[in-house]
Write a protein that holds these residues in place. Structure first.
Motif, PDB file in Angstrom:
ATOM      1  N   VAL A 159       1.086 -10.832  10.010  1.00  0.00           N
ATOM      2  CA  VAL A 159       1.268  -9.676  10.893  1.00  0.00           C
ATOM      3  C   VAL A 159       1.249 -10.193  12.329  1.00  0.00           C
ATOM      4  O   VAL A 159       0.237 -10.686  12.817  1.00  0.00           O
ATOM      5  N   ASN A 167      -1.213   0.624  17.186  1.00  0.00           N
ATOM      6  CA  ASN A 167      -1.850   1.751  16.503  1.00  0.00           C
ATOM      7  C   ASN A 167      -1.386   3.071  17.083  1.00  0.00           C
ATOM      8  O   ASN A 167      -1.034   3.176  18.267  1.00  0.00           O
ATOM      9  N   VAL A 188       4.635  -1.916  13.463  1.00  0.00           N
ATOM     10  CA  VAL A 188       4.044  -3.172  13.017  1.00  0.00           C
ATOM     11  C   VAL A 188       5.169  -4.174  12.750  1.00  0.00           C
ATOM     12  O   VAL A 188       6.227  -3.812  12.242  1.00  0.00           O
ATOM     13  N   GLN A 248      10.240  -5.272  11.125  1.00  0.00           N
ATOM     14  CA  GLN A 248       9.478  -4.277  11.882  1.00  0.00           C
ATOM     15  C   GLN A 248       9.544  -2.937  11.170  1.00  0.00           C
ATOM     16  O   GLN A 248      10.623  -2.466  10.807  1.00  0.00           O
ATOM     17  N   LYS A 260       0.959  -5.318  16.139  1.00  0.00           N
ATOM     18  CA  LYS A 260       0.739  -3.971  15.607  1.00  0.00           C
ATOM     19  C   LYS A 260       0.330  -3.040  16.734  1.00  0.00           C
ATOM     20  O   LYS A 260      -0.530  -3.380  17.547  1.00  0.00           O
ATOM     21  N   THR A 279       8.557   0.932  11.853  1.00  0.00           N
ATOM     22  CA  THR A 279       8.243   1.699  13.053  1.00  0.00           C
ATOM     23  C   THR A 279       8.438   3.198  12.876  1.00  0.00           C
ATOM     24  O   THR A 279       9.328   3.648  12.146  1.00  0.00           O
ATOM     25  N   LEU A 305       3.014   0.495   5.087  1.00  0.00           N
ATOM     26  CA  LEU A 305       2.620  -0.899   5.336  1.00  0.00           C
ATOM     27  C   LEU A 305       1.796  -1.451   4.169  1.00  0.00           C
ATOM     28  O   LEU A 305       2.001  -2.586   3.733  1.00  0.00           O
ATOM     29  N   VAL A 330      -0.338   4.042  12.436  1.00  0.00           N
ATOM     30  CA  VAL A 330       0.284   2.853  13.042  1.00  0.00           C
ATOM     31  C   VAL A 330       1.657   3.245  13.571  1.00  0.00           C
ATOM     32  O   VAL A 330       2.512   3.702  12.810  1.00  0.00           O
TER      33      VAL A 330
END
Length: 230
Positions: free
Chosen positions: A41, A46, A56, A7, A44, A9, A25, A53
């Protein structure tokens, strides 16, 4: 072949951090392709701003994943000017790259399936009404069940029922994984701000090279040698 779930983030970081996640990413996926690592993926989220993002989650499959991830897991730093607040003084932005605990998938053991033969209904003539060719199959551990009456052969309907149960359990596993991802995302709301695994600079996200200097070491060696000669 190993499987890991990663992940990337921004946690509760501002839009700048979500923008960094989107940029990182692309680099992450490019390096996966170069390393011939398969990826999917899974989830995700957004960000508020276009092209950002917030979080994800990616499933990786390949060999020596741990070696590949040594250069990724931890906090990632971007040094640059805000893309949304031009005059913002902050120049250092951090996001996190974590390995998630893998959800234990439920698998189908045919010994755990309970079959029940029932009469088919619908078109098909007298044969359908008299012969119990339809099959109801139930997977005891999960409670998932299907009813199959595609064929006049009870044996064939059993085979079809097993396949459909497997599909149903696979969907169940994906649902559980997504719930696990959402839950674990809450655990990464605070990021380590120091000691980044990787650092990128500028708008083109070039990796910052760490220049090694041996000047201090050379001076120390000279001092030690001088002491020995005295």
């Amino acid at each position: 072949m190993d499987t890991k779930i990663i992940q990337i983030t921004a946690a509760k970081g501002p839009s700048e951090c979500a923008w960094v996640v989107a940029k990182i990413l692309k680099i992450f996926l490019k390096e996966l392709i170069e390393a011939k690592i398969e990826y999917t993926v899974l989830h995700k989220v957004n960000g508020i701003e276009n092209g950002t993002v917030q979080s994800v989650t990616v499933e990786l499959k390949g060999k020596k994943l741990s070696d590949f991830l040594k250069n990724w897991l931890g906090s990632i730093q971007w040094i640059g000017t805000s893309t949304f607040r031009k005059y913002h003084k902050r120049k250092n932005w951090f996001i996190g790259c974590y390995e998630l605990n893998q959800h234990k998938e439920k698998t189908i053991n045919e010994n755990d399936i309970q079959f029940q033969a029932i009469r088919s209904s619908g078109a098909g003539g007298q044969h359908v009404n008299k012969v119990s060719s339809a099959v109801r199959a139930k997977h005891i551990p999960t409670g998932a069940q299907v009813l199959v009456s595609d064929s006049r052969s009870q044996h064939q309907n059993k085979k079809t029922a097993i396949l459909r149960l497997k599909e149903k359990i696979a969907d169940h596993n994906i649902g559980q994984l997504k719930e696990s991802i959402k839950s674990e995302w809450e655990n990464h709301l605070s990021l380590e701000r120091g000691n980044p695994t990787r650092t990128f600079t500028g708008s083109d996200f070039k990796q910052q090279k760490k220049l090694k200097s041996f000047k201090t070491k050379r001076n120390q060696l000279k001092t030690d040698l001088r002491k020995q000669l005295e």
